[in-house]
Design an enzyme around this catalytic site. Structure first.
Site, PDB file in Angstrom:
ATOM      1  CG  ASP A   1     -39.343  38.367 124.364  1.00 52.76           C
ATOM      2  OD1 ASP A   1     -38.198  37.908 124.257  1.00 52.76           O
ATOM      3  OD2 ASP A   1     -40.101  38.560 123.407  1.00 52.76           O
ATOM      4  CG  HIS A   4     -42.864  36.256 128.104  1.00 52.48           C
ATOM      5  ND1 HIS A   4     -43.439  35.287 127.329  1.00 52.48           N
ATOM      6  CD2 HIS A   4     -42.912  37.405 127.384  1.00 52.48           C
ATOM      7  CE1 HIS A   4     -43.830  35.822 126.185  1.00 52.48           C
ATOM      8  NE2 HIS A   4     -43.523  37.117 126.192  1.00 52.48           N
TER       9      HIS A   4
HETATM   10 NI    NI Z   1     -43.136  41.124 125.021  1.00 54.78          NI
END
Ligand code: NI
Length: 463
Positions: free
Chosen positions: A273, A415
């Protein structure tokens, strides 16, 4: 005597080597590392608030200092305010979100101008979602800030700009079904430097943002117009004119792979993400090749344009691209219009780069309600294994979290904006490979598990 002199010489060489190893090499390492870092990320989640900030490092001292000052000011202002407030519910925490877009303008005389646009959102409880915008325009060669005046070819051009702006702003409100008085549009586009703070020279023309909140508290929208090159060239000085020929959109054909060979394997979907990010995502893409791995990227709309080459590469190499909304705001706190905009604008930004709209949506913090699910018309993908990579920033811990909790059909949350997350994911893949796992995208996983994704389920795993 001879022995002593020899020893001295050896001693000197040893000393020189010692200095090199202890001081010079780490210094070079430190400096190159510092130089290659091109942005900073702050994510802080406490019991009653969450902060998500991204900002660039341009490697221009004057500009970088001012950006940092701006970020610190906003952060402190927010923290001071919420520290006095009583805590709110888990899904409605106070929130500060600062995202940015960086647009590099390369001029015909080869000078480079940086346009950096910050969108800041502060949520302070009941309907108090406040937006503010800040834009820096910087000439790196002459080390000075720029305004629209530096580009326009005299006062007549400014008048013309105001006319074009009015026309395109009216078009915008019609297209977006906004109910706005014509006099407001007149007011925001009138020939006044304050109105033309947020402008960006891009390939497709001159983009200008007109925040309505400056005029009316009822509206938190920002009108965005693009004056096409042909008209833009009538306004700007010679060195800022651009070629008018329409750029043909290149079609990207993603690599296809035969997934039938994974039929009998245990499967894991790694998802990343908050990116893409030029440095960390690119490194991840390179390394994934060694693990025969395809992953899914849930990208932020506001990062797509500036990192379009990275996104293209990811898509071309067979990874899946999903949406993580435009600004990373908690969707539960937004009104219908803004919520739809967050999703629509991201889909548009992605389509502009890779040629197709994404079908997968991962809402920030996993927060979504039935209403939004319905209007989004996308498959909602959450996760089963949360590595907390943004918090620990420790590759060993991240890898351990993944390996210890892995199971067939798992969706892992990571991430790709952090070095440690990239390293952690790769370390985990090395171990999981030995345990017989294969690494697939969300769509590949669904296909291999014979699942047809629908619009009502929140997918946290495929087991
Ligand atoms: Ni996020």
């Amino acid at each position: 005597m001879v022995t002593k002199r020899k020893l001295n010489k050896t001693g000197k060489i040893t000393l020189a080597i010692a200095i090199l190893v202890i001081i010079v090499l780490p210094l070079i390492f430190f400096l190159t590392k510092k130089y290659t870092k091109n942005e900073m990320h702050i994510l802080k989640v406490t019991e009653n608030y969450q902060i998500k900030i991204d900002y660039p490092i341009i490697h221009q001292k004057k500009l970088d200092n001012q950006i940092k000052e701006y970020i610190n000011f906003e952060k402190e202002k927010f923290q001071n305010t919420v520290n006095l407030k009583i805590p709110v519910g888990e899904n409605h925490k106070y929130e500060l979100v600062i995202g940015y877009r960086l647009i590099k303008q390369v001029n015909s005389n080869n000078s480079i101008h940086h346009h950096i646009h910050f969108e800041t959102y502060t949520y302070l409880g009941e309907n108090q979602y406040i937006r503010s915008d800040k834009t820096f325009h910087y000439d790196s060669k002459n080390k000075k800030y720029l305004s629209i005046n530096d580009y326009l070819d005299g006062d007549k051009s400014f008048e013309k700009l105001s006319v074009f702006s009015y026309y395109y702003a009216m078009q915008y409100i019609e297209e977006h079904g906004l109910e706005l008085d014509e006099s407001i549009i007149k007011q925001i586009t009138t020939k006044d430097f304050d109105n033309y703070e947020h402008f960006f020279f891009k390939e497709d023309g001159l983009e200008i943002l007109f925040p309505l909140y400056k005029i009316s508290a009822e509206h938190d929208e920002v009108i965005k117009i693009i004056i096409p090159p042909k008209e833009m060239n009538q306004l700007v000085k010679e060195q800022y004119k651009v070629k008018e020929d329409e750029k043909k959109k290149e079609q990207i054909i993603p690599e296809k792979r035969d997934i039938s060979k994974y039929k009998n394997k245990k499967l894991i979907a790694f998802t990343f993400d908050d990116g893409p990010s030029e440095i960390t995502t690119n490194r991840l893409l390179e390394e994934l090749k060694q693990h025969d791995a395809k992953v899914t990227f849930f990208v932020l709309g506001n990062r797509v344009e500036a990192n379009q080459n990275t996104l293209k590469k990811a898509y071309q190499e067979g990874h899946e691209i999903g949406s993580h909304t435009y600004n990373h705001r908690n969707l539960l706190l937004l009104n219908d219009y803004t919520r739809i905009q967050e999703i629509k604008e991201t889909n548009q930004a992605i389509e502009n780069v890779i040629g197709i709209k994404p079908t997968l949506l991962r809402p920030p913090y996993g927060n979504i309600n039935e209403e939004t699910k319905k209007i989004s018309n996308m498959h909602i993908i959450e996760w089963g294994i949360d590595t907390l990579d943004w918090k620990t920033k420790d590759k060993e811990l991240i890898a351990k979290e993944i390996v210890d909790n892995a199971y067939d059909g798992a969706i892992i949350l990571l991430h790709d904006i952090y070095e440690s997350s990239v390293d952690g994911a790769l370390l985990a893949m090395e171990k999981l490979e030995q345990e017989g796992y294969a690494f697939v995208t969300i769509s590949e996983m669904a296909e291999l598990k014979n699942i047809t994704l629908d619009y009502t389920t929140l997918y946290r795993s495929f087991n």
